[in-house]
Design a protein around this motif. Structure first.
Motif: not given
Length: 122
Positions: A7-8, A19-21, A79-80, A116-117
């Motif tokens: 997500s993100g 920030r991606l999660s 994880v981020y 995720t794009q």
């Protein structure tokens, strides 16, 4: 079987941050090495970064060093990927990836998220 859900992602202007999660399930998270790959249109999927299961070792692609930071929260099985100073060339689908147990050398994940794009406008 490890399941990964990212997500993100989103649209951001050049110089901005995202920030991606990635939430993992199906395995003891402290035994899971986690990382990110990306694939831009018309290009092959490429390694971005990974963090070992202990959290004590990380490796980054040269193109993102100093701009991206990976971290993990074992209590949240997540994880981020903090991405700063984004550039148009960072535009890609970002995939979370995972492997189990000890790793030696390069990161060779067995499990993948759906992606995720991330789009960076100039």
């Amino acid at each position: 079987q490890v399941e990964l859900v990212e997500s993100g992602g989103g649209l951001v202007q050049a110089g901005g941050s995202l920030r991606l999660s990635c939430a993992a399930s199906g395995a003891t998270f402290s035994n899971v090495n986690m990382g990110w790959f990306r694939q831009a249109p018309g290009k092959e999927r490429e390694f971005v970064v990974y963090i070992k299961r202990s959290g004590g070792y990380t490796a980054y692609a040269d193109s993102v060093k100093g701009r991206f930071t990976i971290s993990r929260d074992n209590a949240k099985n997540t994880v981020y990927l903090q991405m700063n100073t984004l550039r148009p060339e960072d535009t890609a689908i970002y995939y979370c990836a995972a492997s189990l147990g000890a790793t030696f050398g390069s990161f060779r994940p067995k499990y993948w998220g759906q992606g995720t794009q991330v789009t960076v406008s100039s």
